[in-house]
Design a protein around this motif. Structure first.
Motif, mmCIF file in Angstrom:
data_model
loop_
_atom_site.group_PDB
_atom_site.id
_atom_site.type_symbol
_atom_site.label_atom_id
_atom_site.label_comp_id
_atom_site.label_asym_id
_atom_site.label_seq_id
_atom_site.Cartn_x
_atom_site.Cartn_y
_atom_site.Cartn_z
ATOM 1 N N ALA A 18 18.847 -2.326 -17.282
ATOM 2 C CA ALA A 18 20.132 -1.612 -17.336
ATOM 3 C C ALA A 18 20.505 -1.345 -18.795
ATOM 4 C CB ALA A 18 21.204 -2.436 -16.646
ATOM 5 N N ALA A 19 20.241 -2.333 -19.670
ATOM 6 C CA ALA A 19 20.578 -2.151 -21.085
ATOM 7 C C ALA A 19 19.759 -1.009 -21.685
ATOM 8 C CB ALA A 19 20.318 -3.454 -21.848
ATOM 9 N N MET A 20 18.457 -1.000 -21.374
ATOM 10 C CA MET A 20 17.584 0.062 -21.911
ATOM 11 C C MET A 20 17.995 1.421 -21.364
ATOM 12 S SD MET A 20 13.662 -1.330 -22.040
ATOM 13 C CE MET A 20 13.493 -1.921 -20.407
ATOM 14 N N PHE A 21 18.301 1.451 -20.065
ATOM 15 C CA PHE A 21 18.644 2.715 -19.418
ATOM 16 C C PHE A 21 19.925 3.291 -20.026
ATOM 17 C CE2 PHE A 21 20.372 5.542 -16.248
ATOM 18 C CZ PHE A 21 19.245 6.216 -15.799
ATOM 19 N N ARG A 22 20.934 2.405 -20.193
ATOM 20 C CA ARG A 22 22.223 2.879 -20.734
ATOM 21 C C ARG A 22 22.052 3.400 -22.150
ATOM 22 N NH1 ARG A 22 24.649 -1.764 -18.226
ATOM 23 N NH2 ARG A 22 25.216 -1.096 -16.130
ATOM 24 N N LYS A 23 21.219 2.697 -22.910
ATOM 25 C CA LYS A 23 20.978 3.110 -24.297
ATOM 26 C C LYS A 23 20.429 4.539 -24.315
ATOM 27 C CE LYS A 23 20.463 1.407 -28.625
ATOM 28 N NZ LYS A 23 21.562 0.746 -29.315
ATOM 29 N N GLN A 24 19.417 4.773 -23.453
ATOM 30 C CA GLN A 24 18.824 6.117 -23.414
ATOM 31 C C GLN A 24 19.799 7.144 -22.869
ATOM 32 O OE1 GLN A 24 15.058 6.627 -21.432
ATOM 33 N NE2 GLN A 24 13.970 5.586 -23.095
ATOM 34 N N GLU A 49 2.020 6.747 -19.504
ATOM 35 C CA GLU A 49 2.865 7.781 -20.119
ATOM 36 C C GLU A 49 2.328 9.188 -19.832
ATOM 37 O OE1 GLU A 49 4.699 7.103 -23.853
ATOM 38 O OE2 GLU A 49 3.853 5.082 -23.953
ATOM 39 N N PRO A 50 2.309 9.553 -18.548
ATOM 40 C CA PRO A 50 1.658 10.807 -18.157
ATOM 41 C C PRO A 50 2.395 12.055 -18.609
ATOM 42 C CG PRO A 50 2.802 9.850 -16.278
ATOM 43 C CD PRO A 50 2.886 8.850 -17.389
ATOM 44 N N THR A 51 3.662 11.908 -18.936
ATOM 45 C CA THR A 51 4.423 13.127 -19.250
ATOM 46 C C THR A 51 4.985 13.084 -20.665
ATOM 47 O OG1 THR A 51 6.388 12.105 -18.299
ATOM 48 C CG2 THR A 51 5.080 13.498 -16.833
ATOM 49 N N ALA A 64 0.855 -1.196 0.000
ATOM 50 C CA ALA A 64 0.000 0.000 0.000
ATOM 51 C C ALA A 64 0.887 1.240 0.000
ATOM 52 C CB ALA A 64 -0.902 -0.015 1.221
ATOM 53 N N GLY A 65 0.587 2.186 -0.861
ATOM 54 C CA GLY A 65 1.341 3.440 -0.891
ATOM 55 C C GLY A 65 2.588 3.408 -1.748
ATOM 56 N N GLU A 66 2.894 2.277 -2.369
ATOM 57 C CA GLU A 66 4.107 2.218 -3.201
ATOM 58 C C GLU A 66 3.869 2.875 -4.564
ATOM 59 O OE1 GLU A 66 7.323 -1.284 -2.697
ATOM 60 O OE2 GLU A 66 5.369 -1.940 -3.392
ATOM 61 N N THR A 67 4.942 3.354 -5.159
ATOM 62 C CA THR A 67 4.882 3.870 -6.529
ATOM 63 C C THR A 67 5.674 2.919 -7.426
ATOM 64 O OG1 THR A 67 4.681 6.134 -5.774
ATOM 65 C CG2 THR A 67 5.469 5.847 -8.007
ATOM 66 N N ILE A 68 4.977 2.382 -8.411
ATOM 67 C CA ILE A 68 5.587 1.357 -9.260
ATOM 68 C C ILE A 68 5.705 1.872 -10.689
ATOM 69 C CG2 ILE A 68 5.316 -1.030 -10.134
ATOM 70 C CD1 ILE A 68 5.530 -1.019 -7.130
ATOM 71 N N ALA A 69 6.881 1.736 -11.271
ATOM 72 C CA ALA A 69 7.040 2.088 -12.694
ATOM 73 C C ALA A 69 6.935 0.805 -13.508
ATOM 74 C CB ALA A 69 8.397 2.741 -12.918
ATOM 75 N N ILE A 70 6.220 0.877 -14.626
ATOM 76 C CA ILE A 70 6.120 -0.290 -15.514
ATOM 77 C C ILE A 70 6.813 0.093 -16.822
ATOM 78 C CG2 ILE A 70 4.541 -1.911 -16.649
ATOM 79 C CD1 ILE A 70 2.390 -1.068 -14.609
ATOM 80 N N VAL A 71 7.834 -0.655 -17.191
ATOM 81 C CA VAL A 71 8.570 -0.312 -18.406
ATOM 82 C C VAL A 71 8.675 -1.544 -19.316
ATOM 83 C CG1 VAL A 71 9.943 1.443 -17.205
ATOM 84 C CG2 VAL A 71 10.862 -0.849 -17.467
ATOM 85 N N THR A 92 6.120 4.264 -18.394
ATOM 86 C CA THR A 92 6.941 5.292 -19.035
ATOM 87 C C THR A 92 7.996 4.667 -19.951
ATOM 88 O OG1 THR A 92 8.323 7.231 -18.649
ATOM 89 C CG2 THR A 92 8.573 5.421 -17.082
ATOM 90 N N HIS A 93 8.323 5.445 -20.988
ATOM 91 C CA HIS A 93 9.447 5.054 -21.851
ATOM 92 C C HIS A 93 10.681 5.873 -21.496
ATOM 93 C CE1 HIS A 93 7.481 2.224 -24.495
ATOM 94 N NE2 HIS A 93 6.460 3.044 -24.621
ATOM 95 N N ARG A 94 10.448 6.952 -20.679
ATOM 96 C CA ARG A 94 11.600 7.787 -20.289
ATOM 97 C C ARG A 94 12.142 7.230 -18.975
ATOM 98 N NH1 ARG A 94 10.209 13.906 -21.719
ATOM 99 N NH2 ARG A 94 8.508 13.560 -23.159
ATOM 100 N N LEU A 95 13.169 6.426 -19.097
ATOM 101 C CA LEU A 95 13.610 5.647 -17.935
ATOM 102 C C LEU A 95 14.197 6.499 -16.818
ATOM 103 C CD1 LEU A 95 14.964 2.433 -19.674
ATOM 104 C CD2 LEU A 95 12.665 3.046 -18.976
ATOM 105 N N GLY A 96 14.570 7.726 -17.162
ATOM 106 C CA GLY A 96 15.101 8.625 -16.129
ATOM 107 C C GLY A 96 14.083 8.806 -15.000
ATOM 108 N N SER A 97 12.785 8.800 -15.374
ATOM 109 C CA SER A 97 11.753 9.046 -14.360
ATOM 110 C C SER A 97 11.559 7.854 -13.427
ATOM 111 C CB SER A 97 10.436 9.402 -15.041
ATOM 112 O OG SER A 97 10.090 8.394 -15.967
ATOM 113 N N CYS A 98 12.143 6.707 -13.791
ATOM 114 C CA CYS A 98 11.975 5.513 -12.951
ATOM 115 C C CYS A 98 12.694 5.647 -11.617
ATOM 116 C CB CYS A 98 12.499 4.275 -13.664
ATOM 117 S SG CYS A 98 11.465 3.836 -15.052
#
Ligand SMILES: Nc1ncnc2c1ncn2[C@@H]1O[C@H](COP(=O)(O)OP(=O)(O)OP(=O)(O)O)[C@@H](O)[C@H]1O
Length: 607
Positions: A586-592, A519-521, A377-384, A549-555
């Motif tokens: 990690a691979a996706m993040f580094r690519k971005q 993809e709120p932003t 309860a109360g957690e924020t989860i990113a789905i990528v 999100t596709h912008r992994l920085g926000s994760c």
């Protein structure tokens, strides 16, 4: 596709509704119909008397002179006047009833459509059915009552005429009766064939209206110009429309041929009866007045019988259309088969997703498969994940919009299926990639998020302050009262990103326990995006939030990240954990991230 409701079932369903729409109007319509039915019979006997009297008068044999003829003429005038008056009252009542009924059925359909599960909109056959139901409501369903009234009127009048004909000679009434058979057959054939064509043509009609809409819409205007698509799309639309027209004309040709044959038979029968009447007159067994009345009765009966046969076939066709409406309404009723429990608000433990799979109707394979994870309860989860990995599908399952094909989602130990639909919805909020841009004022655009608070300007302002959009709203031409979009008079257009900020505020205006942000932003500038994510913690404090999100920085803002690949969960953990793991994330993040580093330069692109 033949609708599954019989004509009798359809009538049994419709008649109480029509009574509910306006019982008074129905009674009035039936009363007028009955009176109008006997007027022609009275007219017939008046005509006979009038011709008799006139013949006597012209030959100088009249005993009472002009007086009796005058009386008859006045009587005829009164009858015609009553008929005209009743006709006008009938017309107005019919219009009144029609308008009311259309409103009632339209509302019924809109309500039912919105009670259907979201999955209903994933099957093209259902779109065909929706189109047919709308058409049937608008064009056909409610005319049943008028057709039936006209038929009752015709049956009474025809019976009266038949009695008159029978008094002359039984052969005439039998001959008239025989006319019914070919006419009825022809019209029934026509109505069945045209309904079959209507069902067959629905997909083509839908494509044709879609193309016609695209060619005239604001949505299509840009692409159609950039890619110079207008001629191509007009050609496509014309091809489908011509095919539709050709099918309709082919049916018309066929039915015209059959109808001509039927008319020839009926005219031959009628001519035979006229000859018979003439012959009887020539043998001195008919007065001139009787002969005139007889001829009038023959022609009127023929017209009425034709109307009756046509009425029956229309009734048949209308009932087929109405059964589309009935089966649609019944189908909608069946859909809401959820439990009766209330949403466990506030959530104490969390959400458990257990072996969740979901396959779209008609899709060859599941879009998400055997997903299992828990959220406190109360957690924020990113789905990528990549495009098509199943993120939005999972989001819709989490919102309870789709029921799992297998597996389950439970909140505080309570399966979604046990929770009342309304209770579940009332505690969820969301913003989708394709959010709605309501052409309403700003306050309404935001207030729609929580209808109970729609007019609470203080709460609206407070929520806008939390979402940091007050200064943006204040700069609009009429502030909170600015109508958004340019579809309507006085509207002010926003950029897509500005629309997205309004939609986000709408989602946060709701009093929710769980929020899903797809993809709120995506369309926000970097400064606004950063501000929103920094604000996200505050906005979702104490609430459970999922964001795609596709912008992994926000994760980095998420308590946990869930990584999907081809519908399966491949990794889960916070940013640090997943980076250390050096897997998919990690691979996706580094690519971005590489796009923002020095190494990523023109040489790397081979420029
Ligand atoms: N209404 C539908 N009917 C049938 N298949 C669908 C439907 N919607 C999505 N799919 C399929 O389900 C899979 C997952 O789609 P989904 O929209 O969940 O992906 P996503 O991860 O959100 O993608 P994206 O990042 O592009 O938004 C895709 O292969 C897609 O073709």
């Amino acid at each position: 596709m033949e609708p599954s409701f019989s004509k009798l079932q359809t009538l049994r369903f419709l008649l109480p509704i029509l009574w509910k729409i306006s019982g008074v109007a129905l009674v009035l319509l039936i009363g007028i119909t009955l009176i109008q039915a006997v007027i022609p019979i009275a007219q017939l006997s008046l005509t006979s008397k009038l011709v008799e009297e006139a013949a006597q008068l012209f030959q100088g044999n009249s005993v009472s002179g002009l007086r009796d003829v005058w009386l008859l003429v006045i009587l005829q005038f009164v009858l015609l006047l009553i008929s005209a008056l009743l006709g006008s009252v009938f017309k107005y009542t019919q219009q009144f009833f029609n308008e009311r009924a259309t409103l009632y059925f339209d509302e019924m359909m809109s309500t039912k459509v919105n009670r259907l599960p979201l999955s209903y909109f994933d099957n093209h056959l259902n779109y065909d059915r929706l189109q047919r139901t709308s058409f049937s409501i608008q064009m056909q369903g409610i005319s049943i009552v008028f057709i039936m009234l006209t038929m009752i009127q015709s049956i009474i009048t025809v019976t009266g005429f038949m009695v008159v004909l029978y008094q002359f000679h039984w052969l005439l009434s039998v001959g008239m009766f025989l006319l019914v058979v070919p006419m009825l057959w022809t019209y029934l054939y026509e109505s069945k064939a045209s309904f079959k064509l209507f069902v067959q043509q629905t997909p083509d009609e839908r494509m044709s209206s879609f193309l016609s809409y695209l060619l005239k819409s604001r949505e299509g205007a840009k692409e159609l110009r950039v890619f110079e698509l207008a001629d191509y799309l007009i050609g496509k639309w014309k091809l489908i429309s011509k095919r539709n027209i050709e099918r309709k004309l082919a049916l018309e040709r066929k039915t015209i041929g059959i109808s001509l044959g039927m008319q020839m038979i009926s005219l031959a029968l009628l001519s035979g009866m006229l000859l018979f009447a003439l012959n009887t007159g020539a043998n001195g067994r008919l007065e001139i007045g009787q002969y005139v009345a007889l001829v009038q009765a023959l022609f009127s009966t023929q017209t009425l019988i034709q109307g009756l046969a046509q009425g029956y076939s229309n009734l048949h066709q209308n009932l087929l259309h109405a059964s589309e409406v009935v089966s649609f309404v019944r189908l909608a009723d069946k859909s809401d088969q959820r439990g009766k429990a209330d949403f466990p608000s506030p959530i104490k433990q969390g959400i458990v997703v257990n072996n969740l799979s979901f396959q779209y109707d008609g899709a060859p394979s599941p879009s998400i498969e055997e997903l299992s994870f828990t959220v406190k309860a109360g957690e924020t989860i990113a789905i990528v994940g990549d495009n098509g990995a199943g993120k939005t599908t999972l989001a819709k399952c989490l919102l309870g919009l789709y029921s799992p094909s297998s597996g389950s989602i439970a909140i505080d130990g309570m399966d979604y299926a046990e929770i009342r639909a309304a209770s579940l919805r009332s505690r969820m909020s969301a913003i989708f990639q394709d959010f709605v841009q309501y052409p309403f004022p700003v306050w309404e655009n935001i207030g729609l998020g929580e209808l109970a608070e729609l007019n609470n300007r203080d709460r609206l302002k407070q929520s806008a302050e939390q979402a940091n959009i007050v200064s943006f709203i204040d700069k609009l031409p009429e502030g909170w009262d600015t109508v958004l979009g340019i579809q309507f008079d006085g509207g002010h257009e926003l950029s897509y990103g500005q629309w997205q900020r309004i939609a986000l505020n709408r989602a946060f205006f709701r009093d929710f326990d769980v929020i899903v942000l797809d993809e709120p932003t995506a369309s926000l500038d970097p400064m606004t995006e950063a501000a929103i994510f920094e604000n996200l913690m505050m906005l979702t404090r104490g609430k459970t939030a999922f964001f795609i999100t596709h912008r992994l920085g926000s994760c980095r803002f998420a308590d946990r990240i869930i990584v999907l690949k081809e519908g399966r969960l491949v990794e889960s953990g916070d940013h640090e954990t997943l980076m250390n793991k050096d897997g998919e994330y990690a691979a996706m993040f580094r690519k971005q991230a590489g796009w923002y580093t020095k190494e990523w330069n023109k040489q790397k692109l081979g420029v």
